[in-house]
Motif scaffolding. Structure first.
Motif, PDB file in Angstrom:
ATOM      1  N   LEU A   8      -1.755   5.784  10.379  1.00  0.00           N
ATOM      2  CA  LEU A   8      -2.853   4.839  10.201  1.00  0.00           C
ATOM      3  C   LEU A   8      -3.606   5.182   8.939  1.00  0.00           C
ATOM      4  O   LEU A   8      -3.883   6.349   8.652  1.00  0.00           O
ATOM      5  N   ARG A   9      -3.931   4.136   8.184  1.00  0.00           N
ATOM      6  CA  ARG A   9      -4.751   4.329   6.988  1.00  0.00           C
ATOM      7  C   ARG A   9      -5.782   3.219   6.901  1.00  0.00           C
ATOM      8  O   ARG A   9      -5.464   2.044   7.135  1.00  0.00           O
ATOM      9  N   VAL A  10      -7.030   3.594   6.591  1.00  0.00           N
ATOM     10  CA  VAL A  10      -8.089   2.616   6.360  1.00  0.00           C
ATOM     11  C   VAL A  10      -8.013   2.182   4.905  1.00  0.00           C
ATOM     12  O   VAL A  10      -8.184   2.993   3.994  1.00  0.00           O
ATOM     13  N   LEU A  11      -7.759   0.881   4.681  1.00  0.00           N
ATOM     14  CA  LEU A  11      -7.632   0.362   3.322  1.00  0.00           C
ATOM     15  C   LEU A  11      -8.948  -0.151   2.761  1.00  0.00           C
ATOM     16  O   LEU A  11      -9.151  -0.160   1.549  1.00  0.00           O
ATOM     17  N   ALA A  12      -9.841  -0.614   3.636  1.00  0.00           N
ATOM     18  CA  ALA A  12     -11.151  -1.108   3.186  1.00  0.00           C
ATOM     19  C   ALA A  12     -12.113  -1.060   4.360  1.00  0.00           C
ATOM     20  O   ALA A  12     -11.738  -1.384   5.482  1.00  0.00           O
ATOM     21  N   ARG A  13     -13.327  -0.654   4.098  1.00  0.00           N
ATOM     22  CA  ARG A  13     -14.352  -0.616   5.132  1.00  0.00           C
ATOM     23  C   ARG A  13     -14.971  -1.997   5.316  1.00  0.00           C
ATOM     24  O   ARG A  13     -14.977  -2.821   4.400  1.00  0.00           O
ATOM     25  N   ALA A  14     -15.518  -2.230   6.508  1.00  0.00           N
ATOM     26  CA  ALA A  14     -16.074  -3.542   6.827  1.00  0.00           C
ATOM     27  C   ALA A  14     -17.164  -3.938   5.850  1.00  0.00           C
ATOM     28  O   ALA A  14     -17.203  -5.070   5.358  1.00  0.00           O
ATOM     29  N   HIS A  15     -18.073  -3.007   5.534  1.00  0.00           N
ATOM     30  CA  HIS A  15     -19.175  -3.349   4.639  1.00  0.00           C
ATOM     31  C   HIS A  15     -18.674  -3.600   3.224  1.00  0.00           C
ATOM     32  O   HIS A  15     -19.231  -4.402   2.487  1.00  0.00           O
ATOM     33  N   GLU A  16     -17.564  -2.933   2.824  1.00  0.00           N
ATOM     34  CA  GLU A  16     -16.999  -3.167   1.502  1.00  0.00           C
ATOM     35  C   GLU A  16     -16.345  -4.532   1.432  1.00  0.00           C
ATOM     36  O   GLU A  16     -16.476  -5.265   0.464  1.00  0.00           O
ATOM     37  N   PHE A  19       0.850  -1.191   0.000  1.00  0.00           N
ATOM     38  CA  PHE A  19       0.000   0.000   0.000  1.00  0.00           C
ATOM     39  C   PHE A  19       0.886   1.240   0.000  1.00  0.00           C
ATOM     40  O   PHE A  19       2.094   1.173   0.242  1.00  0.00           O
ATOM     41  N   GLN A  20       0.255   2.370  -0.278  1.00  0.00           N
ATOM     42  CA  GLN A  20       0.976   3.647  -0.304  1.00  0.00           C
ATOM     43  C   GLN A  20       0.201   4.667   0.504  1.00  0.00           C
ATOM     44  O   GLN A  20      -0.981   4.914   0.254  1.00  0.00           O
ATOM     45  N   LEU A  21       0.834   5.219   1.517  1.00  0.00           N
ATOM     46  CA  LEU A  21       0.192   6.224   2.357  1.00  0.00           C
ATOM     47  C   LEU A  21       0.168   7.570   1.650  1.00  0.00           C
ATOM     48  O   LEU A  21       1.093   7.896   0.883  1.00  0.00           O
ATOM     49  N   PRO A  22      -0.872   8.363   1.862  1.00  0.00           N
ATOM     50  CA  PRO A  22      -0.928   9.698   1.265  1.00  0.00           C
ATOM     51  C   PRO A  22       0.296  10.528   1.660  1.00  0.00           C
ATOM     52  O   PRO A  22       0.696  10.543   2.828  1.00  0.00           O
ATOM     53  N   GLY A  23       0.890  11.204   0.671  1.00  0.00           N
ATOM     54  CA  GLY A  23       2.043  12.044   0.952  1.00  0.00           C
ATOM     55  C   GLY A  23       3.354  11.304   0.944  1.00  0.00           C
ATOM     56  O   GLY A  23       4.413  11.913   1.146  1.00  0.00           O
ATOM     57  N   HIS A  24       3.323   9.971   0.728  1.00  0.00           N
ATOM     58  CA  HIS A  24       4.543   9.169   0.701  1.00  0.00           C
ATOM     59  C   HIS A  24       4.801   8.720  -0.731  1.00  0.00           C
ATOM     60  O   HIS A  24       3.906   8.230  -1.419  1.00  0.00           O
ATOM     61  N   ALA A  25       6.030   8.858  -1.177  1.00  0.00           N
ATOM     62  CA  ALA A  25       6.362   8.477  -2.538  1.00  0.00           C
ATOM     63  C   ALA A  25       6.568   6.974  -2.669  1.00  0.00           C
ATOM     64  O   ALA A  25       6.266   6.391  -3.716  1.00  0.00           O
ATOM     65  N   GLN A  26       7.084   6.346  -1.600  1.00  0.00           N
ATOM     66  CA  GLN A  26       7.400   4.932  -1.690  1.00  0.00           C
ATOM     67  C   GLN A  26       6.204   4.066  -1.336  1.00  0.00           C
ATOM     68  O   GLN A  26       5.309   4.480  -0.605  1.00  0.00           O
ATOM     69  N   THR A  27       6.229   2.848  -1.858  1.00  0.00           N
ATOM     70  CA  THR A  27       5.217   1.850  -1.538  1.00  0.00           C
ATOM     71  C   THR A  27       5.679   1.040  -0.330  1.00  0.00           C
ATOM     72  O   THR A  27       6.846   0.666  -0.236  1.00  0.00           O
ATOM     73  N   THR A  28       4.765   0.799   0.596  1.00  0.00           N
ATOM     74  CA  THR A  28       5.078   0.018   1.794  1.00  0.00           C
ATOM     75  C   THR A  28       4.652  -1.424   1.583  1.00  0.00           C
ATOM     76  O   THR A  28       3.529  -1.698   1.154  1.00  0.00           O
ATOM     77  N   ILE A  29       5.561  -2.340   1.864  1.00  0.00           N
ATOM     78  CA  ILE A  29       5.279  -3.770   1.756  1.00  0.00           C
ATOM     79  C   ILE A  29       5.329  -4.368   3.151  1.00  0.00           C
ATOM     80  O   ILE A  29       6.281  -4.125   3.904  1.00  0.00           O
ATOM     81  N   VAL A  30       4.310  -5.124   3.510  1.00  0.00           N
ATOM     82  CA  VAL A  30       4.248  -5.715   4.850  1.00  0.00           C
ATOM     83  C   VAL A  30       4.091  -7.221   4.757  1.00  0.00           C
ATOM     84  O   VAL A  30       3.557  -7.754   3.784  1.00  0.00           O
ATOM     85  N   GLY A  31       4.565  -7.905   5.798  1.00  0.00           N
ATOM     86  CA  GLY A  31       4.353  -9.340   5.914  1.00  0.00           C
ATOM     87  C   GLY A  31       3.151  -9.606   6.804  1.00  0.00           C
ATOM     88  O   GLY A  31       2.337  -8.726   7.093  1.00  0.00           O
ATOM     89  N   SER A  32       3.037 -10.838   7.279  1.00  0.00           N
ATOM     90  CA  SER A  32       1.910 -11.208   8.133  1.00  0.00           C
ATOM     91  C   SER A  32       2.224 -10.873   9.581  1.00  0.00           C
ATOM     92  O   SER A  32       3.386 -10.707   9.981  1.00  0.00           O
TER      93      SER A  32
END
Length: 611
Positions: free
Chosen positions: A599-607, A401-414
């Motif tokens: 913190l960033r919301v990537l998807a809402r529960a209903h979505e 994912f990419q946070l607003p205002g950040h140029a780089q993409t963040t990669i996360v594990g589990s």
């Protein structure tokens, strides 16, 4: 005896045993068991949960007392102060300090059942408000409190529940009078005590004839003493009075155990009307207790009676006492379940969302049949927003994912890949005796220093603090942290150890500087906790618990430091946190929020549920 702990070496430990409630939960839905017992999600604490504890406490406080020694208006805590052993159980070896040993019989005492009832009602009316206040305080301080105390708790209705329990106990008293004290009258008059006597404020060992012992026919005060059931002493520690199966794999704690007829009669107290699916679980729990009683007593006796007291209605529901064959089958089942669920933690795939049919009951626990809606249990489940259900499937969590205002993409594990713990060989740089129970210890790798910080009130069993300057040590499962002033701190919790070693190369503390982590997961729930600090100022922290298919992480921080998006987050949302300081408490993975966290919301529960 009601309390039983095998003398053999315990290879299981108190936190890995099964219980009747766990087996009921597994039978209701394996995924729900997994989320609460493996992922350790905490259910919301509603006022009715605490009401039941307050009602039971008031019942036990009343039954512990005696109308032959205590006037109706005596202080609430007149019998407080039971001597306890190292396990927080009543100390069976103590011969002094017992609060009732010095009491003398009252010159004017109740002489009829109705006079005893009036006395007991008065004692209950005195105890219950204090018990309710204790439970309200516990509810208010819980980070997952839910609902309104005023809207859910009726103190008058609660008192009526306690009075109904007293009425049912007095039926036992009247039966005792009808049988002229039963088979144990003369032994009781002589002062004989069972191995685990009913709590009455008196020492375990015999101390001469009972002060209320009379001659001839059994009177009402003698019957009150003789019929008093065993229950957990109100002064004992939480979960200290368990009966543990000889295999150590199963345990239970009885509410009331009547023994005056010669055998055991186990009663389960319920501060409800019994009109829910849980009533069937109560039946299963009592049958399990019968098997546990059988296994923990020589000769394998079975209880003579199993009963549920629904104090919301005053109804008594008798549960069929199981056969010896049933008990053997139950023991074989929990042994098999223990190997499946507790020997090693199962993974998510081994605990599918398979809800059992919802069982309807009416007031008084009357069974009304299984519900036609096969998914009704899911509608009552707190975890439905993070569970796919028996036929559904949750969308995969994003790992990029990419946070607003950040140029780089963040990669996360589990979440399961995050491990904040390290093992180190170090040297003791200094030991400072501070005048408290723990010395202040500094470690060094030869160049840098790290300070010891023990989390919690108790020093972990695996920590040897008898160390001296210049000594080599090995520390395991510690968590590095940058403390105040930039000093490196090694945090110790119950999983950590510290042991002196003879030699070994020193590990670099620079290599093990704490790293920040990023994480993505579904929000299981939000929580908040607050209080008053030592300086008298109020404090407030809040956070949430994230979950994915590999684990959970509890994330929290000071309320005024939480990212703005936190206020809009709901259970079931998919969110990403960045720049968290990782930590842990025993098996609970934790993340601490700082000013650099986002913190960033990537998807809402209903979505997510409709994707």
């Amino acid at each position: 005896m009601p309390v039983f702990v095998p003398e053999e070496e315990d290879s299981v430990g108190p936190y890995r045993r099964l219980s009747a409630s766990q087996i009921n939960l597994w039978d209701a839905c394996p995924r729900q068991w997994f989320l609460e017992k493996v992922r350790r999600l905490r259910i919301a604490q509603t006022p009715p949960l605490h009401l039941g504890r307050a009602v039971e406490a008031a019942v036990c406080l009343t039954l512990r007392e005696s109308p032959g020694f205590i006037v109706a208006g005596a202080p609430h805590n007149i019998l407080s102060g039971t001597p306890l052993d190292e396990e927080d159980r009543p100390d069976r070896l103590a011969t002094t300090g017992w609060p009732a040993d010095g009491l003398l019989p009252l010159p004017t005492r109740p002489s009829s059942v109705e006079e005893v009832r009036t006395w007991a009602y008065a004692r209950a009316a005195l105890h219950l408000p204090i018990c309710l206040a204790v439970e309200r305080s516990a509810w208010e301080s819980h980070e997952r409190k839910s609902g309104s105390w005023e809207a859910r708790i009726d103190s008058k209705a609660a008192l009526r529940m306690v009075e109904r329990a007293i009425d049912l106990h007095l039926e036992e008293l009247e039966a005792c009078l009808a049988l002229d004290g039963g088979p144990s009258l003369e032994a009781w008059r002589a002062g004989e005590r069972p191995a685990h006597p009913a709590p009455d404020g008196r020492r375990f060992s015999a101390n001469g004839a009972h002060p209320l012992a009379g001659e001839g026919a059994c009177d009402v005060l003698e019957a009150w003493e003789i019929t008093r059931p065993w229950f957990v002493d109100p002064d004992a520690g939480s979960f200290s009075s368990q009966a543990v199966h000889p295999s150590f794999r199963f345990q239970g704690e009885y509410d009331l155990v009547y023994r005056w007829r010669g055998g055991a009669e186990i009663v389960d107290l319920k501060a409800s009307v019994g009109a829910s699916d849980r009533t069937s679980g109560y039946h299963a729990q009592l049958r399990a207790y019968a098997a546990l009683w059988r296994a923990t007593h020589d000769g394998f006796p079975l209880p003579g009676r199993l009963s549920i007291w629904f104090l919301g209605t005053g109804d008594v529901v008798d549960v069929d006492v199981p056969s010896h064959a049933w008990c053997e089958e139950f023991e074989a089942r929990f042994e098999s379940l223990w190997e499946e669920l507790r020997e090693e933690p199962p993974d998510e795939a081994s605990c599918p969302p398979q809800p059992a049919p919802y069982r309807n009951h009416g007031p008084g626990g009357v069974f009304e049949g299984e519900d036609d809606d096969l998914l009704k249990r899911c509608t009552f489940c707190e975890w439905q927003v993070i569970c796919p259900g028996p036929e559904g499937e949750l969308p995969d969590l994003p790992r990029r994912f990419q946070l607003p205002g950040h140029a780089q993409t963040t990669i996360v594990g589990s979440i399961g890949e995050i491990n904040p713990r390290v093992d180190l060989h170090l040297e003791v740089y200094s030991v400072q005796i501070t005048g408290v129970s723990r010395p202040r210890v500094l470690f060094t790798d030869g160049q840098r220093q790290a300070e010891m910080r023990i989390l919690g009130r108790n020093t972990p069993e695996g920590m040897n603090l008898d160390v001296i300057k210049g000594q080599r040590v090995r520390v395991t499962n510690v968590m590095p942290e940058i403390g105040r002033g930039g000093r490196l701190t090694l945090r110790f919790d119950p999983r950590s150890t510290l042991e002196p070693v003879e030699d070994g190369a020193l590990d670099s503390l620079m290599v093990h500087q704490p790293a920040r982590v990023d994480v993505v997961g579904r929000v299981a729930y939000r929580f908040e906790k607050h209080g008053i600090g030592r300086n008298g100022r109020p404090w407030s922290r809040c956070g949430l618990v994230l979950i994915d298919s590999t684990g959970t992480m509890k994330i929290d921080g000071w309320s005024n430091a939480m990212p703005r998006a936190y206020g809009h987050v709901e259970a079931g949302d998919v969110v990403a946190f960045t720049n968290l300081a990782p930590g842990a408490w025993v098996d609970e993975l934790q993340g601490d929020i700082s000013d650099a966290s986002d913190l960033r919301v990537l998807a809402r529960a209903h979505e997510a549920s409709t994707a």
